[in-house]
Scaffold this active site. Structure first.
Site, PDB file in Angstrom:
ATOM      1  N   CYS A 187     -43.239  -2.061 -37.056  1.00 56.56           N
ATOM      2  CA  CYS A 187     -44.447  -2.640 -38.138  1.00 56.56           C
ATOM      3  C   CYS A 187     -44.737  -3.427 -38.594  1.00 56.56           C
ATOM      4  O   CYS A 187     -43.204  -4.067 -39.111  1.00 56.56           O
ATOM      5  CB  CYS A 187     -44.388  -0.705 -39.095  1.00 56.56           C
ATOM      6  SG  CYS A 187     -45.408  -1.019 -40.257  1.00 56.56           S
ATOM      7  N   HIS A 215     -49.089   6.212 -34.872  1.00 60.73           N
ATOM      8  CA  HIS A 215     -48.407   4.723 -36.075  1.00 60.73           C
ATOM      9  C   HIS A 215     -49.554   4.517 -37.181  1.00 60.73           C
ATOM     10  O   HIS A 215     -49.600   4.715 -38.481  1.00 60.73           O
ATOM     11  CB  HIS A 215     -48.620   4.330 -34.702  1.00 60.73           C
ATOM     12  CG  HIS A 215     -47.331   2.949 -36.263  1.00 60.73           C
ATOM     13  ND1 HIS A 215     -45.619   2.858 -35.781  1.00 60.73           N
ATOM     14  CD2 HIS A 215     -47.277   2.534 -36.653  1.00 60.73           C
ATOM     15  CE1 HIS A 215     -45.737   0.872 -36.497  1.00 60.73           C
ATOM     16  NE2 HIS A 215     -46.948   1.427 -37.196  1.00 60.73           N
ATOM     17  N   GLU A 216     -50.584   4.933 -36.368  1.00 58.59           N
ATOM     18  CA  GLU A 216     -51.963   4.323 -37.325  1.00 58.59           C
ATOM     19  C   GLU A 216     -52.460   5.153 -38.206  1.00 58.59           C
ATOM     20  O   GLU A 216     -52.712   4.805 -39.669  1.00 58.59           O
ATOM     21  CB  GLU A 216     -53.428   3.628 -36.498  1.00 58.59           C
ATOM     22  CG  GLU A 216     -52.459   2.339 -36.170  1.00 58.59           C
ATOM     23  CD  GLU A 216     -51.323   1.515 -36.010  1.00 58.59           C
ATOM     24  OE1 GLU A 216     -50.730   0.487 -35.562  1.00 58.59           O
ATOM     25  OE2 GLU A 216     -51.649   0.887 -37.534  1.00 58.59           O
ATOM     26  N   HIS A 255     -50.100   5.758 -40.889  1.00 55.86           N
ATOM     27  CA  HIS A 255     -50.711   5.065 -41.934  1.00 55.86           C
ATOM     28  C   HIS A 255     -51.446   4.689 -43.574  1.00 55.86           C
ATOM     29  O   HIS A 255     -51.658   5.076 -44.447  1.00 55.86           O
ATOM     30  CB  HIS A 255     -51.001   3.285 -41.611  1.00 55.86           C
ATOM     31  CG  HIS A 255     -50.001   2.305 -41.167  1.00 55.86           C
ATOM     32  ND1 HIS A 255     -48.978   1.816 -42.124  1.00 55.86           N
ATOM     33  CD2 HIS A 255     -49.103   1.945 -40.234  1.00 55.86           C
ATOM     34  CE1 HIS A 255     -47.537   1.289 -41.199  1.00 55.86           C
ATOM     35  NE2 HIS A 255     -49.042   1.087 -40.182  1.00 55.86           N
TER      36      HIS A 255
HETATM   37  O1  LIG Z   1     -48.808   0.102 -38.305  1.00 58.22           O
HETATM   38  C1  LIG Z   1     -49.131  -1.615 -37.122  1.00 58.22           C
HETATM   39  N1  LIG Z   1     -48.297  -1.530 -37.140  1.00 58.22           N
HETATM   40  O2  LIG Z   1     -47.298  -1.949 -38.358  1.00 58.22           O
HETATM   41  C2  LIG Z   1     -48.446  -2.993 -35.921  1.00 58.22           C
HETATM   42  C3  LIG Z   1     -46.888  -3.721 -35.635  1.00 58.22           C
HETATM   43  N2  LIG Z   1     -46.628  -2.696 -34.812  1.00 58.22           N
HETATM   44  C4  LIG Z   1     -46.786  -2.481 -33.174  1.00 58.22           C
HETATM   45  O3  LIG Z   1     -48.028  -3.037 -32.339  1.00 58.22           O
HETATM   46  C5  LIG Z   1     -45.997  -1.002 -32.764  1.00 58.22           C
HETATM   47  C6  LIG Z   1     -45.011  -1.711 -32.404  1.00 58.22           C
HETATM   48  C7  LIG Z   1     -44.417  -0.505 -31.595  1.00 58.22           C
HETATM   49  C8  LIG Z   1     -44.537   0.556 -31.707  1.00 58.22           C
HETATM   50  C9  LIG Z   1     -45.942   1.072 -32.563  1.00 58.22           C
HETATM   51 CL1  LIG Z   1     -46.999   2.648 -31.807  1.00 58.22          CL
HETATM   52  C10 LIG Z   1     -46.566  -0.101 -32.787  1.00 58.22           C
HETATM   53 CL2  LIG Z   1     -48.391  -0.113 -33.487  1.00 58.22          CL
HETATM   54 NI    NI Z   2     -47.481   0.258 -39.123  1.00 63.44          NI
END
Ligand SMILES: O=CN(O)CCNC(=O)c1cccc(Cl)c1Cl
Ligand code: NI
Length: 187
Positions: free
Chosen positions: A114, A157-158, A161
Site C-alpha cells: 500500500c 483493497h480500494e 480504503h
Molecule cells: O490503495 C492502493 N495502493 O495503496 C496502491 C499501492 N498498492 C497496490 O497497488 C497493490 C499492490 C498489491 C496488491 C494490491 Cl490489491 C494493491 Cl492495490
Molecule cells: Ni492501498
C-alpha cells in the site's frame, strides 16, 4: 499532477475514517480528481515516468490516500500479457459498492502492499474471490460489474480504503500465511 508527496501515510487519521458518498453527478473538481488519480497510476506503471517522478508502482488508488475523505477510487490493472496494451480494468469509480460476492475466498500469493504503508507487511490478505460491484462513472451513470482474480482483489483493497480498512487488518496475526481450506491463491 499527483506525486508521492500527496499521499498520506499510516498514522494520518483520514486513513481510518469512513469516507463520504459523492453526490451524483460529480462536480468538475471531483471529475478532475478522478482523472488525476488514474493518470497517477499510469505514470506509476511507466518505468521512465515512475523513475523521473519517484513514484512507487500502484494498480489502484483511493481518494482518502490523498487526504480526501470521499468515496472515489481509481484502478488501472494492466493485462498479464506484456504484448497486450489493453488493461484488464482501467476506470474511476464513484461510490463503489460490493453488491454480492462468492462464498470462495482468495488472496494474492505475493501478499499486498500500500502506498500509504511505508513498510512490508508479509502475509496472505484473504478477500472474496469474486465480487459484483456497482459504481457511478464521471458522467454519473450507474454501472454493475462482476470481477474476479487480481482485479477483484484490487477493487476490494480500494473499497477497504473508503471504509478505513488497511490491507494488513485482514492478515492472520497468529500465522500470517495460514490458509483455510478452499481459499484460492492467485499467483
Ligand atoms: O490503495 C492502493 N495502493 O495503496 C496502491 C499501492 N498498492 C497496490 O497497488 C497493490 C499492490 C498489491 C496488491 C494490491 Cl490489491 C494493491 Cl492495490
Ligand atoms: Ni492501498
Amino acid at each position: 499532477m499527483i506525486t508521492m508527496d500527496d499521499i498520506i501515510r499510516e498514522g494520518n487519521p483520514t486513513l481510518r475514517e469512513v469516507a463520504k458518498e459523492v453526490p451524483m453527478p460529480p462536480t468538475d473538481e471531483e471529475k478532475k480528481l478522478g482523472e488525476e488519480m488514474l493518470e497517477f497510476l499510469k505514470n506509476s506503471q511507466d518505468p521512465v515516468k515512475a523513475e523521473e517522478l519517484h513514484l512507487r508502482g500502484g494498480v489502484g488508488l483511493a481518494a482518502p490516500q490523498l487526504n480526501i475523505s470521499k468515496r472515489l477510487i481509481a484502478v488501472h490493472v494492466p493485462s498479464n500479457d506484456p504484448e497486450d496494451e489493453t488493461p484488464i480494468l482501467s476506470t474511476v469509480m464513484f461510490n463503489p459498492k460490493i453488491l454480492s460476492h462468492s462464498v470462495q475466498d482468495a488472496c494474492l500469493g505475493e501478499g499486498e502492499g500500500c502506498l500509504s504503508v511505508d513498510r512490508e507487511v508479509p502475509g496472505y490478505v484473504v478477500r472474496h474471490a469474486r465480487v459484483t460491484v456497482s459504481y457511478y462513472d464521471e458522467a454519473g451513470v450507474k454501472h454493475k460489474r462482476r470481477l474476479k482474480n487480481y482485479e477483484a482483489i484490487v477493487v476490494q483493497h480500494e473499497i477497504d480504503h473508503l471504509n478505513g480498512v488497511m490491507f494488513y487488518d485482514h492478515i492472520n496475526e497468529e500465522n500470517p500465511f495460514a490458509l483455510k481450506e478452499g481459499v484460492l491463491v492467485i499467483e
